[in-house]
Design an enzyme around this catalytic site. Structure first.
Site, PDB file in Angstrom:
ATOM      1  N   ARG A  44       0.824  -1.223   0.000  1.00 22.72           N
ATOM      2  CA  ARG A  44       0.000   0.000   0.000  1.00 22.72           C
ATOM      3  C   ARG A  44       0.855   1.269   0.000  1.00 22.72           C
ATOM      4  O   ARG A  44       0.468   2.283   0.595  1.00 22.72           O
ATOM      5  CB  ARG A  44      -0.944   0.024   1.215  1.00 22.72           C
ATOM      6  CG  ARG A  44      -1.988  -1.074   1.227  1.00 22.72           C
ATOM      7  CD  ARG A  44      -3.086  -0.757   0.216  1.00 22.72           C
ATOM      8  NE  ARG A  44      -4.201  -1.664   0.346  1.00 22.72           N
ATOM      9  CZ  ARG A  44      -5.326  -1.375   1.004  1.00 22.72           C
ATOM     10  NH1 ARG A  44      -5.487  -0.230   1.592  1.00 22.72           N
ATOM     11  NH2 ARG A  44      -6.293  -2.255   1.051  1.00 22.72           N
ATOM     12  N   ARG A  48      -2.977   6.726   1.258  1.00 19.78           N
ATOM     13  CA  ARG A  48      -3.476   7.959   1.876  1.00 19.78           C
ATOM     14  C   ARG A  48      -2.521   8.614   2.872  1.00 19.78           C
ATOM     15  O   ARG A  48      -2.752   9.736   3.304  1.00 19.78           O
ATOM     16  CB  ARG A  48      -4.809   7.667   2.576  1.00 19.78           C
ATOM     17  CG  ARG A  48      -5.964   7.570   1.595  1.00 19.78           C
ATOM     18  CD  ARG A  48      -7.214   7.107   2.285  1.00 19.78           C
ATOM     19  NE  ARG A  48      -7.062   5.736   2.762  1.00 19.78           N
ATOM     20  CZ  ARG A  48      -7.963   5.087   3.506  1.00 19.78           C
ATOM     21  NH1 ARG A  48      -9.056   5.697   3.882  1.00 19.78           N
ATOM     22  NH2 ARG A  48      -7.758   3.837   3.865  1.00 19.78           N
ATOM     23  N   ARG A  57      -6.373  12.304  -5.168  1.00 20.62           N
ATOM     24  CA  ARG A  57      -7.606  11.518  -5.063  1.00 20.62           C
ATOM     25  C   ARG A  57      -8.820  12.376  -4.683  1.00 20.62           C
ATOM     26  O   ARG A  57      -9.952  11.927  -4.823  1.00 20.62           O
ATOM     27  CB  ARG A  57      -7.429  10.412  -4.005  1.00 20.62           C
ATOM     28  CG  ARG A  57      -6.508   9.268  -4.408  1.00 20.62           C
ATOM     29  CD  ARG A  57      -7.279   8.126  -5.071  1.00 20.62           C
ATOM     30  NE  ARG A  57      -8.345   7.627  -4.231  1.00 20.62           N
ATOM     31  CZ  ARG A  57      -9.632   7.887  -4.393  1.00 20.62           C
ATOM     32  NH1 ARG A  57     -10.036   8.619  -5.394  1.00 20.62           N
ATOM     33  NH2 ARG A  57     -10.532   7.401  -3.570  1.00 20.62           N
ATOM     34  N   ASP A  93      -6.907  -2.065  -7.254  1.00 22.38           N
ATOM     35  CA  ASP A  93      -7.491  -2.665  -6.049  1.00 22.38           C
ATOM     36  C   ASP A  93      -7.845  -4.111  -6.334  1.00 22.38           C
ATOM     37  O   ASP A  93      -8.097  -4.473  -7.490  1.00 22.38           O
ATOM     38  CB  ASP A  93      -8.736  -1.909  -5.596  1.00 22.38           C
ATOM     39  CG  ASP A  93      -9.084  -2.260  -4.158  1.00 22.38           C
ATOM     40  OD1 ASP A  93      -8.432  -1.736  -3.245  1.00 22.38           O
ATOM     41  OD2 ASP A  93      -9.970  -3.104  -3.950  1.00 22.38           O
TER      42      ASP A  93
HETATM   43  O1  1CP Z   1      -0.055  -1.231  -2.588  1.00 22.85           O
HETATM   44  C1  1CP Z   1      -0.294  -0.257  -3.323  1.00 22.85           C
HETATM   45  O2  1CP Z   1       0.240   0.833  -3.186  1.00 22.85           O
HETATM   46  C2  1CP Z   1      -1.233  -0.462  -4.494  1.00 22.85           C
HETATM   47  C3  1CP Z   1      -2.586  -0.143  -4.213  1.00 22.85           C
HETATM   48  C4  1CP Z   1      -3.541  -1.095  -3.500  1.00 22.85           C
HETATM   49  C5  1CP Z   1      -3.462  -2.462  -3.200  1.00 22.85           C
HETATM   50  C6  1CP Z   1      -2.305  -3.420  -3.406  1.00 22.85           C
HETATM   51  C7  1CP Z   1      -4.812  -0.657  -3.065  1.00 22.85           C
HETATM   52  C8  1CP Z   1      -5.306   0.729  -3.177  1.00 22.85           C
HETATM   53  N1  1CP Z   1      -5.518  -1.730  -2.601  1.00 22.85           N
HETATM   54  C9  1CP Z   1      -4.708  -2.852  -2.653  1.00 22.85           C
HETATM   55  C10 1CP Z   1      -5.051  -4.232  -2.264  1.00 22.85           C
HETATM   56  C11 1CP Z   1      -6.224  -4.458  -1.405  1.00 22.85           C
HETATM   57  N2  1CP Z   1      -7.474  -3.884  -1.477  1.00 22.85           N
HETATM   58  C12 1CP Z   1      -6.277  -5.433  -0.373  1.00 22.85           C
HETATM   59  C13 1CP Z   1      -5.143  -6.371  -0.057  1.00 22.85           C
HETATM   60  C14 1CP Z   1      -4.135  -5.740   0.846  1.00 22.85           C
HETATM   61  C15 1CP Z   1      -4.561  -5.609   2.304  1.00 22.85           C
HETATM   62  O3  1CP Z   1      -4.844  -6.656   2.929  1.00 22.85           O
HETATM   63  O4  1CP Z   1      -4.570  -4.486   2.790  1.00 22.85           O
HETATM   64  C16 1CP Z   1      -7.556  -5.397   0.202  1.00 22.85           C
HETATM   65  C17 1CP Z   1      -8.074  -6.253   1.342  1.00 22.85           C
HETATM   66  C18 1CP Z   1      -8.310  -4.407  -0.495  1.00 22.85           C
HETATM   67  C19 1CP Z   1      -9.723  -4.056  -0.294  1.00 22.85           C
HETATM   68  C20 1CP Z   1      -9.835  -2.645   0.114  1.00 22.85           C
HETATM   69  N3  1CP Z   1      -9.718  -1.608  -0.770  1.00 22.85           N
HETATM   70  C21 1CP Z   1     -10.004  -2.119   1.410  1.00 22.85           C
HETATM   71  C22 1CP Z   1     -10.183  -2.915   2.703  1.00 22.85           C
HETATM   72  C23 1CP Z   1     -11.646  -3.079   3.018  1.00 22.85           C
HETATM   73  C24 1CP Z   1     -11.914  -3.842   4.325  1.00 22.85           C
HETATM   74  O5  1CP Z   1     -12.532  -3.233   5.216  1.00 22.85           O
HETATM   75  O6  1CP Z   1     -11.564  -5.042   4.423  1.00 22.85           O
HETATM   76  C25 1CP Z   1      -9.993  -0.713   1.298  1.00 22.85           C
HETATM   77  C26 1CP Z   1     -10.168   0.295   2.386  1.00 22.85           C
HETATM   78  C27 1CP Z   1      -9.795  -0.419  -0.087  1.00 22.85           C
HETATM   79  C28 1CP Z   1      -9.669   0.928  -0.704  1.00 22.85           C
HETATM   80  C29 1CP Z   1      -8.314   1.265  -1.140  1.00 22.85           C
HETATM   81  N4  1CP Z   1      -7.560   0.521  -2.015  1.00 22.85           N
HETATM   82  C30 1CP Z   1      -6.370   1.151  -2.251  1.00 22.85           C
HETATM   83  C31 1CP Z   1      -6.375   2.376  -1.485  1.00 22.85           C
HETATM   84  C32 1CP Z   1      -5.270   3.382  -1.479  1.00 22.85           C
HETATM   85  C33 1CP Z   1      -7.597   2.430  -0.789  1.00 22.85           C
HETATM   86  C34 1CP Z   1      -8.072   3.546   0.130  1.00 22.85           C
HETATM   87  C35 1CP Z   1      -9.158   4.366  -0.462  1.00 22.85           C
HETATM   88  C36 1CP Z   1      -8.772   5.633  -1.188  1.00 22.85           C
HETATM   89  O7  1CP Z   1      -7.633   5.909  -1.512  1.00 22.85           O
HETATM   90  O8  1CP Z   1      -9.685   6.406  -1.459  1.00 22.85           O
END
Ligand code: 1CP
Length: 376
Positions: A44, A48, A57, A93
């Site tokens: 990640r 943010r 964003r 994502d």
């Molecule tokens: O790593 C990076 O920099 C690349 C970007 C990336 C990756 C690899 C994002 C952007 N998401 C992911 C993978 C991802 N998405 C995972 C696996 C990693 C982990 O376990 O953390 C998971 C579970 C998600 C699902 C997801 N997307 C969640 C979790 C939801 C939950 O409650 O279980 C969330 C909050 C997101 C949104 C998201 N995805 C990425 C970002 C930067 C964000 C935040 C929202 C935003 O920027 O507006």
């Protein structure tokens, strides 16, 4: 392709050949080759915690951003301008895959990503599209990879990724995040056959998706099994591990068939310490570990056959500089400087201080260089 799309995807004038890679330390460590220092990146890392990320964003819908290759490229590059990271990971994502299978998702502020119509019962499986349709719907991720690989200009390798089948099933059944995943686990106990069927659809989709990512420029692939922990050993071995094995084997054979080079594959099963031994034999070059596992134990369980990745507690980034450096020193010594990729034990938190990540990255490089100098 209409004019608007072609202008937005930034792919119209890209040459077929990618720029030469200047820093292959991450790929060398992933393949088990000797490195002069420990490579480091951060799950990640495009996120943010960076003010420039929040700026970019602001006011934009999350999944719209994921579908805009120029924006994805910019967000991927942002952390590399600040820190001496040894790899980039494409901004996207894991939930784009269920979306491509026909499930509508939206980002609800304060709640996170949410599916409008989760799979509540097995008859809802009929709503899903077929894997080959999903595969072609994901072209925008491949456009983002191709553009980013060119824009990186060989600075560091570019990692592609996907959510592992079980983790995606969690979101599709729960409709969003959950602490227990009890709805998704209910399927495993009440509808084991239909669960296997759903996991098969996801596996088939992910295999094609990852092969296409390599074709578009990804130089390594990571599978995120973020919800391994809630399964425990028995359910994990029955419903998660076979899919992970299938993905590794079929992606490598798919690459061969397509005339593409083999790329290192990483599996990260969060809270999956009980399965480290099995994961080290699942066909991956690299096994990620979270911070609850001692490095020595991870090495013992994985038998030095694979490269390990991890596992600094993301909260360690809140520590004062010297305490953080001390913690990194201990971690690098315990993992050893070879067959090791430093990372956090999970994604960086949105409130992490950016300078903490800088300290982490620089400390990994300095400590591992000096340890290597002592042994040579
Ligand atoms: O790593 C990076 O920099 C690349 C970007 C990336 C990756 C690899 C994002 C952007 N998401 C992911 C993978 C991802 N998405 C995972 C696996 C990693 C982990 O376990 O953390 C998971 C579970 C998600 C699902 C997801 N997307 C969640 C979790 C939801 C939950 O409650 O279980 C969330 C909050 C997101 C949104 C998201 N995805 C990425 C970002 C930067 C964000 C935040 C929202 C935003 O920027 O507006």
């Amino acid at each position: 392709m209409d004019m608007a799309t072609s202008a937005q995807d930034g792919n119209s004038d890209l040459p077929d050949v990618f720029p030469t890679l200047k820093n292959d330390t991450f790929l060398r460590a992933a393949r088990g080759e000797a490195t002069s220092y420990v490579p480091v990146w951060c799950m990640r890392q495009a996120g943010r915690y960076l003010p420039e990320f929040r700026m970019k964003r602001a006011g934009q819908d999350f999944f719209e951003t994921c579908r805009n290759p120029v924006a994805c490229c910019e967000l991927t590059l942002q952390p590399l301008r600040r820190f001496a990271l040894d790899a980039a990971i494409i901004f996207s994502d894991i939930l784009v895959v269920p979306q491509a299978l026909g499930m509508d998702a939206e980002m609800i502020p304060g709640k996170g990503p949410t599916f409008k119509q989760p799979l509540e019962e097995p008859s809802h499986l009929q709503r899903l599209l077929l894997p080959h349709a999903a595969r072609s719907a994901l072209f925008y991720v491949h456009d983002a990879l191709r553009l980013t690989r060119h824009q990186l200009d060989g600075l560091v390798p570019l990692i592609g990724f996907a959510g592992a089948p079980w983790t995606l099933m969690c979101y599709m059944v729960e409709g969003g995040g959950s602490t227990t995943m009890s709805r998704a686990k209910r399927w495993l106990y009440q509808h084991p056959e239909e669960s296997h069927y759903l996991l098969k659809i996801l596996t088939d989709t992910i295999v094609g998706y990852l092969v296409d990512q390599v074709s578009a420029g990804a130089q390594a692939l990571q599978l995120f099994e973020s919800h391994a922990g809630c399964l425990g050993p028995d359910l994990f071995m029955e419903f998660a591990l076979p899919c992970l094995e299938d993905v590794a084997r079929r992606v490598q054979s798919g690459l061969k068939q397509a005339g593409l080079p083999a790329v290192p594959m990483i599996v990260f099963a969060k809270d999956g310490h009980f399965a480290l031994q099995e994961l080290s034999r699942a066909g991956y070059d690299v096994v990620g570990v979270d911070w609850t596992v001692r490095p020595e134990l991870a090495r013992e369980l994985t038998g030095r056959k694979v490269t390990l990745q991890g596992n600094l507690d993301p909260c360690a980034l809140y520590a004062p500089k010297e305490a953080l450096e001390k913690k990194v020193n201990k971690m690098v010594r315990e993992f050893g400087t070879q067959r090791y990729i430093a990372n956090l034990g999970h994604g960086i938190y949105p409130d992490a201080p950016p300078e903490g990540l800088g300290t982490f990255v620089d400390a990994v490089h300095a400590i591992s260089r000096s340890l290597n100098a002592c042994t040579n």
